[in-house]
Design a protein around this motif. Structure first.
Motif, mmCIF file in Angstrom:
data_model
loop_
_atom_site.group_PDB
_atom_site.id
_atom_site.type_symbol
_atom_site.label_atom_id
_atom_site.label_comp_id
_atom_site.label_asym_id
_atom_site.label_seq_id
_atom_site.Cartn_x
_atom_site.Cartn_y
_atom_site.Cartn_z
ATOM 1 N N LEU A 243 0.831 -1.210 0.000
ATOM 2 C CA LEU A 243 0.000 0.000 0.000
ATOM 3 C C LEU A 243 0.863 1.257 0.000
ATOM 4 C CD1 LEU A 243 -2.820 -1.003 2.540
ATOM 5 C CD2 LEU A 243 -3.030 -0.757 0.055
ATOM 6 N N ALA A 244 1.948 1.237 0.766
ATOM 7 C CA ALA A 244 2.843 2.398 0.803
ATOM 8 C C ALA A 244 3.481 2.633 -0.560
ATOM 9 C CB ALA A 244 3.919 2.192 1.868
ATOM 10 N N ILE A 245 3.962 1.559 -1.198
ATOM 11 C CA ILE A 245 4.596 1.702 -2.508
ATOM 12 C C ILE A 245 3.586 2.190 -3.541
ATOM 13 C CG2 ILE A 245 5.700 0.431 -4.397
ATOM 14 C CD1 ILE A 245 6.910 -1.407 -2.255
ATOM 15 N N GLY A 246 2.406 1.584 -3.547
ATOM 16 C CA GLY A 246 1.387 1.957 -4.532
ATOM 17 C C GLY A 246 0.889 3.374 -4.377
ATOM 18 N N SER A 247 0.826 3.861 -3.120
ATOM 19 C CA SER A 247 0.308 5.214 -2.892
ATOM 20 C C SER A 247 1.290 6.293 -3.327
ATOM 21 C CB SER A 247 -0.038 5.403 -1.406
ATOM 22 O OG SER A 247 1.126 5.317 -0.605
ATOM 23 N N ASP A 271 14.168 -2.654 7.811
ATOM 24 C CA ASP A 271 14.063 -3.547 6.659
ATOM 25 C C ASP A 271 13.121 -3.026 5.578
ATOM 26 O OD1 ASP A 271 15.775 -5.151 8.018
ATOM 27 O OD2 ASP A 271 14.305 -6.659 8.592
ATOM 28 N N PHE A 272 12.111 -2.240 5.962
ATOM 29 C CA PHE A 272 11.125 -1.767 4.985
ATOM 30 C C PHE A 272 11.261 -0.272 4.698
ATOM 31 C CE2 PHE A 272 9.461 -5.871 5.847
ATOM 32 C CZ PHE A 272 8.668 -6.212 4.771
ATOM 33 N N ALA A 273 12.468 0.247 4.849
ATOM 34 C CA ALA A 273 12.709 1.664 4.560
ATOM 35 C C ALA A 273 12.487 1.973 3.084
ATOM 36 C CB ALA A 273 14.120 2.058 4.985
ATOM 37 N N PHE A 274 12.716 0.991 2.220
ATOM 38 C CA PHE A 274 12.523 1.214 0.783
ATOM 39 C C PHE A 274 11.061 1.511 0.463
ATOM 40 C CE2 PHE A 274 11.904 -0.626 -3.591
ATOM 41 C CZ PHE A 274 12.588 0.361 -4.275
ATOM 42 N N ALA A 275 10.126 0.926 1.220
ATOM 43 C CA ALA A 275 8.701 1.186 0.997
ATOM 44 C C ALA A 275 8.371 2.647 1.291
ATOM 45 C CB ALA A 275 7.846 0.264 1.863
ATOM 46 N N ILE A 276 8.933 3.190 2.371
ATOM 47 C CA ILE A 276 8.716 4.598 2.699
ATOM 48 C C ILE A 276 9.356 5.491 1.641
ATOM 49 C CG2 ILE A 276 9.108 6.408 4.409
ATOM 50 C CD1 ILE A 276 7.108 4.290 5.273
ATOM 51 N N ILE A 337 8.123 -9.644 -4.158
ATOM 52 C CA ILE A 337 8.657 -10.635 -5.102
ATOM 53 C C ILE A 337 9.305 -11.789 -4.341
ATOM 54 C CG2 ILE A 337 10.276 -11.006 -7.004
ATOM 55 C CD1 ILE A 337 9.918 -8.036 -7.693
ATOM 56 N N LEU A 338 9.957 -11.487 -3.221
ATOM 57 C CA LEU A 338 10.539 -12.494 -2.346
ATOM 58 C C LEU A 338 9.814 -12.470 -1.002
ATOM 59 C CD1 LEU A 338 14.392 -12.021 -2.935
ATOM 60 C CD2 LEU A 338 12.931 -13.833 -3.846
ATOM 61 N N PRO A 339 9.851 -13.581 -0.262
ATOM 62 C CA PRO A 339 9.248 -13.569 1.073
ATOM 63 C C PRO A 339 10.043 -12.675 2.018
ATOM 64 C CG PRO A 339 10.419 -15.627 0.693
ATOM 65 C CD PRO A 339 10.402 -14.911 -0.619
ATOM 66 N N VAL A 340 9.448 -12.310 3.131
ATOM 67 C CA VAL A 340 10.107 -11.459 4.114
ATOM 68 C C VAL A 340 11.248 -12.249 4.761
ATOM 69 C CG1 VAL A 340 9.824 -10.135 6.233
ATOM 70 C CG2 VAL A 340 7.987 -10.184 4.538
ATOM 71 N N ILE A 341 12.487 -11.766 4.578
ATOM 72 C CA ILE A 341 13.647 -12.493 5.083
ATOM 73 C C ILE A 341 14.528 -11.619 5.981
ATOM 74 C CG2 ILE A 341 13.760 -14.188 3.228
ATOM 75 C CD1 ILE A 341 15.745 -12.419 1.776
ATOM 76 N N GLY A 342 14.148 -10.402 6.243
ATOM 77 C CA GLY A 342 14.906 -9.572 7.174
ATOM 78 C C GLY A 342 16.262 -9.137 6.666
ATOM 79 N N VAL A 343 16.330 -8.671 5.418
ATOM 80 C CA VAL A 343 17.583 -8.183 4.835
ATOM 81 C C VAL A 343 17.510 -6.662 4.733
ATOM 82 C CG1 VAL A 343 19.091 -8.243 2.825
ATOM 83 C CG2 VAL A 343 17.843 -10.300 3.504
ATOM 84 N N PRO A 344 18.488 -5.930 5.306
ATOM 85 C CA PRO A 344 18.447 -4.471 5.203
ATOM 86 C C PRO A 344 18.888 -3.996 3.827
ATOM 87 C CG PRO A 344 20.424 -5.153 6.360
ATOM 88 C CD PRO A 344 19.623 -6.407 6.100
ATOM 89 N N LEU A 345 18.487 -2.783 3.474
ATOM 90 C CA LEU A 345 18.936 -2.140 2.239
ATOM 91 C C LEU A 345 20.057 -1.187 2.599
ATOM 92 C CD1 LEU A 345 18.701 -1.597 -0.769
ATOM 93 C CD2 LEU A 345 16.856 0.022 -0.305
ATOM 94 N N ILE A 346 21.278 -1.574 2.248
ATOM 95 C CA ILE A 346 22.455 -0.821 2.656
ATOM 96 C C ILE A 346 22.308 0.656 2.291
ATOM 97 C CG2 ILE A 346 23.579 -1.534 0.505
ATOM 98 C CD1 ILE A 346 25.301 -0.605 3.793
ATOM 99 N N PHE A 347 22.663 1.531 3.212
ATOM 100 C CA PHE A 347 22.619 2.991 3.120
ATOM 101 C C PHE A 347 21.210 3.553 3.281
ATOM 102 C CE2 PHE A 347 26.293 1.964 0.244
ATOM 103 C CZ PHE A 347 27.273 2.390 1.117
ATOM 104 N N ILE A 348 20.186 2.849 2.805
ATOM 105 C CA ILE A 348 18.823 3.382 2.857
ATOM 106 C C ILE A 348 18.121 2.975 4.141
ATOM 107 C CG2 ILE A 348 16.607 3.504 1.644
ATOM 108 C CD1 ILE A 348 19.014 4.761 0.169
ATOM 109 N N SER A 349 18.429 1.788 4.654
ATOM 110 C CA SER A 349 17.854 1.317 5.908
ATOM 111 C C SER A 349 18.728 1.741 7.089
ATOM 112 C CB SER A 349 17.731 -0.212 5.905
ATOM 113 O OG SER A 349 16.879 -0.664 4.883
ATOM 114 N N TYR A 350 18.101 1.863 8.246
ATOM 115 C CA TYR A 350 18.840 2.121 9.476
ATOM 116 C C TYR A 350 19.376 0.798 10.012
ATOM 117 C CZ TYR A 350 19.694 3.172 14.399
ATOM 118 O OH TYR A 350 20.264 3.299 15.647
ATOM 119 N N GLY A 351 20.664 0.740 10.283
ATOM 120 C CA GLY A 351 21.268 -0.469 10.821
ATOM 121 C C GLY A 351 22.764 -0.287 10.950
ATOM 122 N N GLY A 352 23.258 -0.218 12.170
ATOM 123 C CA GLY A 352 24.662 0.085 12.390
ATOM 124 C C GLY A 352 25.603 -1.015 11.947
#
Length: 400
Positions: A243-247, A271-276, A337-352
């Motif tokens: 819904l976030a991506i589509g909106s 993990d879902f920073a790309f959606a925002i 496209i893939l199931p939820v696997i808990g992979v961050p998006l480097i630089f875009i997601s928060y994760g030290g």
């Protein structure tokens, strides 16, 4: 080694630094937008996660510079390499034994206000091990095979240990990524295709078995195919992501006004920073982000294919799988496209941990380029000058 790259940069390193700077800038803006509501609710400060993001980015740049200066050949020496793996092994063992469970999983070591995720370190350690021992096989003319005798069996053992310890956290997705990264290094090292087919068959059956054995994982697979089967339960996160991506439409909502961050989308800043990002920047913004990662991947591949040292070649390829492969996996996961696997998006997601380790890995890749440039300069020197230079290097080593 090429002295120019894509006609706009003198070398691929310049492009890497430019893209990294843009991604850190975009990521900081996105992390702030995705987290300020939760940060204000949790800490009273809307910039809590933003400050920590740039602190991690600074640490990552320092780590990258240090790793690059030391050089990948020093890091792949037996003692520092195995010392790094032992530290990773002890951290994973500690997490499994006495780690504090958060959201049903024990994956972090807490050190005051900061936390370390050992599984991120495990990814880089197995890539380095595979690069060293498979590279040695290629340098000596041996054929790479899963069944060949030699030290490369240590790579398989280390990968198995890390994957099992991460799986027990439980984190099946990251355990699968650790195995996939090592398999990727074996692929570019030239392992026979029939062995790969066998490994993938066995691995596929193992994933199916572990999924069927857990109602939680089975539920994730079901909502992966159709999140609206349980839109308020197991499919809630994926439904909110879509819904976030589509909106976002073509150009996105006004900046900061994306609804997903207002406690609708879980893990909106991680993990879902790309959606925002898609919600507030739209299809055009997503395409620009994809372009940046594509340019980064091209620069990585240029360094990889031009590396003449087999260990450097495998290491650069492994780092490319780590950075670009995980980026593609995260964006595919967020889009369903893939199931939820808990992979961050480097630089875009928060994760030290992800930020610092990924940038350190890029430092290793840049050092592969540096070594190739040094060797090319040595070969271009006249024979007498080359002999004097080698004599000077030997004298310096003798004094040290």
């Amino acid at each position: 080694m090429n002295k120019s790259f894509l006609k706009f940069w003198n070398n691929p390193c310049q492009l890497i630094y430019m893209v990294m700077f843009l991604l850190v800038l975009i990521g900081g803006i996105n992390v702030f937008s995705a987290s300020f509501v939760m940060a204000r609710d949790m800490t009273g400060s809307g910039v809590y996660f933003l400050k920590r993001y740039f602190l991690f980015a600074l640490g990552g740049f320092c780590g990258m510079a240090f790793v690059r200066r030391v050089g990948y050949k020093a890091w792949l020496n037996r003692r520092p390499l195995w010392a790094f793996f032992i530290v990773v092994f002890m951290m994973l063992l500690y997490v499994d034994a006495v780690g504090i469970a958060t959201k049903g999983a024990s994956r972090w070591i807490y050190l005051g206000p900061f936390s370390i995720q050992p599984s991120e370190f495990a990814k880089l350690s197995v890539i380095m091990l595979a690069s060293k021992y498979l590279g040695n096989m290629l340098r000596t003319g041996q054929r790479v095979s899963f069944f060949a005798k030699g030290d490369h069996r240590l790579v398989l053992a280390a990968t198995f240990i890390c994957a099992v310890l991460v799986y027990k956290q439980p984190d099946l997705g990251t355990a699968a990524i650790i195995v996939a990264l090592v398999l990727g290094v074996y692929v570019i090292a030239g392992v026979p295709k029939w062995q790969l087919a066998g490994i993938f068959s066995v691995g596929g059956l193992a994933i199916i078995a572990t999924t069927l054995a857990s109602s939680y994982r089975m539920g994730r697979v079901q909502v992966w195919f159709d999140p609206w089967l349980d839109p308020r339960g197991k499919g809630y996160q994926m439904v909110q992501s879509l819904l976030a991506i589509g909106s976002g439409g073509l150009t996105g909502t006004p900046w900061g006004h994306g609804a997903g961050k207002f406690f609708y989308l879980p893990e909106a800043h991680t993990d879902f920073a790309f959606a925002i990002f898609c919600q507030e920047n739209g299809f055009l913004g997503a395409m620009f982000l994809l372009l940046l990662f594509a340019l980064l991947g091209l620069a990585f591949c240029n360094i990889t294919i031009n590396a003449r040292d087999r260990r450097g070649f495998l290491l650069a390829g492994g780092v490319t799988f780590l950075i670009i492969g995980q980026a593609v996996a995260n964006m595919a996961m967020v889009c369903g496209i893939l199931p939820v696997i808990g992979v961050p998006l480097i630089f875009i997601s928060y994760g030290g941990s992800s930020m610092v380790l990924s940038m350190a890995a890029i430092g290793l890749l840049l050092s592969v380029y540096d070594e190739e440039v040094k060797e090319a300069e040595q070969e271009a020197m006249p024979r007498e000058a080359r002999r004097d230079n080698l004599r000077m290097v030997r004298n310096e080593r003798w004094r040290s």
